[in-house]
Motif scaffolding. Structure first.
Motif, PDB file in Angstrom:
ATOM      1  N   TYR A  44       5.758  10.657  -6.175  1.00 14.29           N
ATOM      2  CA  TYR A  44       4.705  11.015  -5.232  1.00 14.29           C
ATOM      3  C   TYR A  44       4.382   9.891  -4.249  1.00 14.29           C
ATOM      4  O   TYR A  44       3.537  10.046  -3.389  1.00 14.29           O
ATOM      5  CB  TYR A  44       3.428  11.428  -5.979  1.00 14.29           C
ATOM      6  N   GLY A  45       5.064   8.766  -4.402  1.00 11.46           N
ATOM      7  CA  GLY A  45       4.797   7.627  -3.544  1.00 11.46           C
ATOM      8  C   GLY A  45       5.443   7.756  -2.185  1.00 11.46           C
ATOM      9  O   GLY A  45       6.450   8.443  -2.010  1.00 11.46           O
ATOM     10  N   ASP A  46       4.851   7.082  -1.215  1.00 17.61           N
ATOM     11  CA  ASP A  46       5.480   7.024   0.095  1.00 17.61           C
ATOM     12  C   ASP A  46       6.536   5.920   0.070  1.00 17.61           C
ATOM     13  O   ASP A  46       6.861   5.373  -0.984  1.00 17.61           O
ATOM     14  CB  ASP A  46       4.437   6.795   1.199  1.00 17.61           C
ATOM     15  N   PHE A  47       7.063   5.570   1.204  1.00 22.39           N
ATOM     16  CA  PHE A  47       8.155   4.605   1.284  1.00 22.39           C
ATOM     17  C   PHE A  47       7.794   3.273   0.629  1.00 22.39           C
ATOM     18  O   PHE A  47       8.597   2.676  -0.071  1.00 22.39           O
ATOM     19  CB  PHE A  47       8.543   4.389   2.752  1.00 22.39           C
ATOM     20  N   THR A  48       6.583   2.809   0.830  1.00 23.65           N
ATOM     21  CA  THR A  48       6.162   1.517   0.290  1.00 23.65           C
ATOM     22  C   THR A  48       5.503   1.620  -1.072  1.00 23.65           C
ATOM     23  O   THR A  48       5.414   0.632  -1.787  1.00 23.65           O
ATOM     24  CB  THR A  48       5.159   0.830   1.236  1.00 23.65           C
ATOM     25  N   GLY A  49       4.999   2.779  -1.429  1.00 27.02           N
ATOM     26  CA  GLY A  49       4.246   2.936  -2.662  1.00 27.02           C
ATOM     27  C   GLY A  49       2.781   2.578  -2.510  1.00 27.02           C
ATOM     28  O   GLY A  49       2.016   2.639  -3.458  1.00 27.02           O
ATOM     29  N   ARG A  50       2.391   2.232  -1.301  1.00 23.57           N
ATOM     30  CA  ARG A  50       1.006   1.813  -1.045  1.00 23.57           C
ATOM     31  C   ARG A  50       0.014   2.930  -1.382  1.00 23.57           C
ATOM     32  O   ARG A  50      -1.080   2.663  -1.864  1.00 23.57           O
ATOM     33  CB  ARG A  50       0.861   1.388   0.413  1.00 23.57           C
ATOM     34  N   ASN A  51       0.402   4.165  -1.149  1.00 28.26           N
ATOM     35  CA  ASN A  51      -0.519   5.274  -1.419  1.00 28.26           C
ATOM     36  C   ASN A  51      -0.782   5.465  -2.914  1.00 28.26           C
ATOM     37  O   ASN A  51      -1.774   6.072  -3.294  1.00 28.26           O
ATOM     38  CB  ASN A  51       0.005   6.574  -0.810  1.00 28.26           C
ATOM     39  N   LEU A  52       0.085   4.923  -3.776  1.00 29.62           N
ATOM     40  CA  LEU A  52      -0.100   5.090  -5.210  1.00 29.62           C
ATOM     41  C   LEU A  52      -1.011   4.036  -5.831  1.00 29.62           C
ATOM     42  O   LEU A  52      -1.473   4.217  -6.957  1.00 29.62           O
ATOM     43  CB  LEU A  52       1.255   5.040  -5.927  1.00 29.62           C
TER      44      LEU A  52
END
Length: 118
Positions: A44-52
């Motif tokens: 479910y993460g975006d490219f960077t994983g920042r949203n997680l």
């Protein structure tokens, strides 16, 4: 957070390392649950994983609180950790990166076909 930290992701590295240090303080059963949560949230993460990061922080906080209360992991997460993670990420059936890529590919193909056909 500075521009350089944002570009390099060093802020994420520090935050993730802090999560791991907190998780090591949990009982073994909870550490296993943490590993499962990370595994099932990754799609479910975006490219960077920042949203997680906020989601991971909340999940780890839940594990810390319930471990302190003496509850079992099964009481907290239930039998379906994958479903629990899907709910955390935006509800059951929420879109993951494969769904977004598939939709983008379908739009691109439809656009190309429209140009060829008309």
């Amino acid at each position: 957070m500075t521009f350089w930290e944002t570009i390099t992701g060093s802020d994420l590295t520090r935050e993730y390392q802090a999560f791991e240090a907190r998780a090591k303080a949990l009982p073994a059963e909870y550490q296993d649950a943490w590993e499962q949560i990370k595994l099932h949230l990754t799609p479910y993460g975006d490219f960077t994983g920042r949203n997680l990061m906020p989601i991971l922080d909340g999940a780890l906080g839940l594990l810390e609180e319930t471990a302190g209360d003496g509850q079992s992991v099964r009481d907290v997460l239930g039998d379906d950790v994958k479903g629990f993670c899907a709910a955390l990420a935006g509800g059951e059936g929420s879109r993951d990166h494969r769904d977004r890529w598939r939709e983008q590919l379908n739009r691109n193909v439809a656009r190309k076909l429209a140009r060829l056909g008309g």
